[in-house]
Design a protein around this motif. Structure first.
Motif, short mmCIF file in Angstrom:
data_model
loop_
_atom_site.label_atom_id
_atom_site.label_comp_id
_atom_site.label_asym_id
_atom_site.label_seq_id
_atom_site.Cartn_x
_atom_site.Cartn_y
_atom_site.Cartn_z
N UNK A 213 -34.46 22.34 51.26
CA UNK A 213 -34.62 21.24 52.21
C UNK A 213 -33.66 20.10 51.84
N UNK A 214 -32.36 20.35 52.03
CA UNK A 214 -31.35 19.39 51.63
C UNK A 214 -31.46 18.05 52.36
N UNK A 215 -31.76 18.02 53.67
CA UNK A 215 -31.91 16.71 54.31
C UNK A 215 -33.02 15.86 53.67
N UNK A 216 -34.13 16.49 53.32
CA UNK A 216 -35.21 15.76 52.66
C UNK A 216 -34.79 15.28 51.28
N UNK A 217 -34.12 16.17 50.51
CA UNK A 217 -33.64 15.80 49.19
C UNK A 217 -32.64 14.64 49.29
N UNK A 218 -31.75 14.72 50.30
CA UNK A 218 -30.75 13.68 50.48
C UNK A 218 -31.41 12.34 50.81
N UNK A 219 -32.37 12.33 51.71
CA UNK A 219 -33.02 11.06 52.08
C UNK A 219 -33.80 10.48 50.90
N UNK A 220 -34.45 11.36 50.13
CA UNK A 220 -35.17 10.89 48.94
C UNK A 220 -34.20 10.30 47.93
N UNK A 221 -33.08 11.03 47.70
CA UNK A 221 -32.07 10.55 46.75
C UNK A 221 -31.52 9.20 47.19
N UNK A 222 -31.21 9.05 48.49
CA UNK A 222 -30.67 7.78 48.98
C UNK A 222 -31.68 6.65 48.81
N UNK A 223 -32.95 6.94 49.05
CA UNK A 223 -33.99 5.92 48.85
C UNK A 223 -34.06 5.52 47.37
N UNK A 224 -33.96 6.50 46.49
CA UNK A 224 -33.96 6.20 45.05
C UNK A 224 -32.75 5.37 44.67
N UNK A 225 -31.60 5.70 45.24
CA UNK A 225 -30.36 4.97 44.93
C UNK A 225 -30.48 3.52 45.38
N UNK A 226 -31.00 3.32 46.60
CA UNK A 226 -31.17 1.96 47.12
C UNK A 226 -32.19 1.17 46.30
N UNK A 227 -33.19 1.86 45.77
CA UNK A 227 -34.21 1.19 44.96
C UNK A 227 -33.76 1.00 43.51
N UNK A 228 -32.61 1.58 43.13
CA UNK A 228 -32.11 1.43 41.77
C UNK A 228 -32.71 2.41 40.78
N UNK A 229 -33.41 3.42 41.27
CA UNK A 229 -34.01 4.41 40.37
C UNK A 229 -32.94 5.31 39.76
#
Length: 116
Positions: A41-57
């Motif tokens: 589920x690459x789209x889900x992984x990508x959106x999660x990763x982007x949210x983590x990146x924006x949050x500084x995780x």
């Protein structure tokens, strides 16, 4: 008493404890196979990763190439549970090989994923 402990150590677990003993987790970073529906589920992984990146995780932006290398590693090591998605396995392995060999560019792969 000490000789009894030595004997038990040599013989392993006593029969009364063998049934209740949990199997040893294999020596890998993952204790169990990841379901293919999650790993693919690459789209889900990508959106999660982007949210983590924006949050500084995480400190790196999304990288499709890196995620495909991880997916290839997981598939090669048998750490993906294909139950229910067995028909996808040969296609996924073929696409990963085509991307790795350069026959398919990451942009082409991403365009195919976006269409689906």
């Amino acid at each position: 008493m000490a000789s009894l402990k030595k004997k038990l150590r040599r013989l392993g677990r006593p029969p009364s404890r063998r049934r209740s003993h949990q199997p040893v987790i294999p020596d890998t970073d993952f204790a169990f196979p990841i379901p293919a529906s999650v790993a693919l589920d690459l789209p889900r992984l990508q959106s999660t990763w982007r949210a983590w990146y924006e949050a500084g995780i995480v400190d790196r932006p999304w990288n499709l190439g890196a995620s495909l290398e991880v997916l290839s590693f997981l598939a090669g090591e048998g750490l993906i549970d294909w139950t229910g998605l067995e028909g996808l396995k040969p296609m996924v392995l073929d696409v990963l090989e085509r991307v790795r060999s350069g026959a398919m560019r990451l942009e082409e792969f991403e365009a195919i994923m976006d269409r689906n």
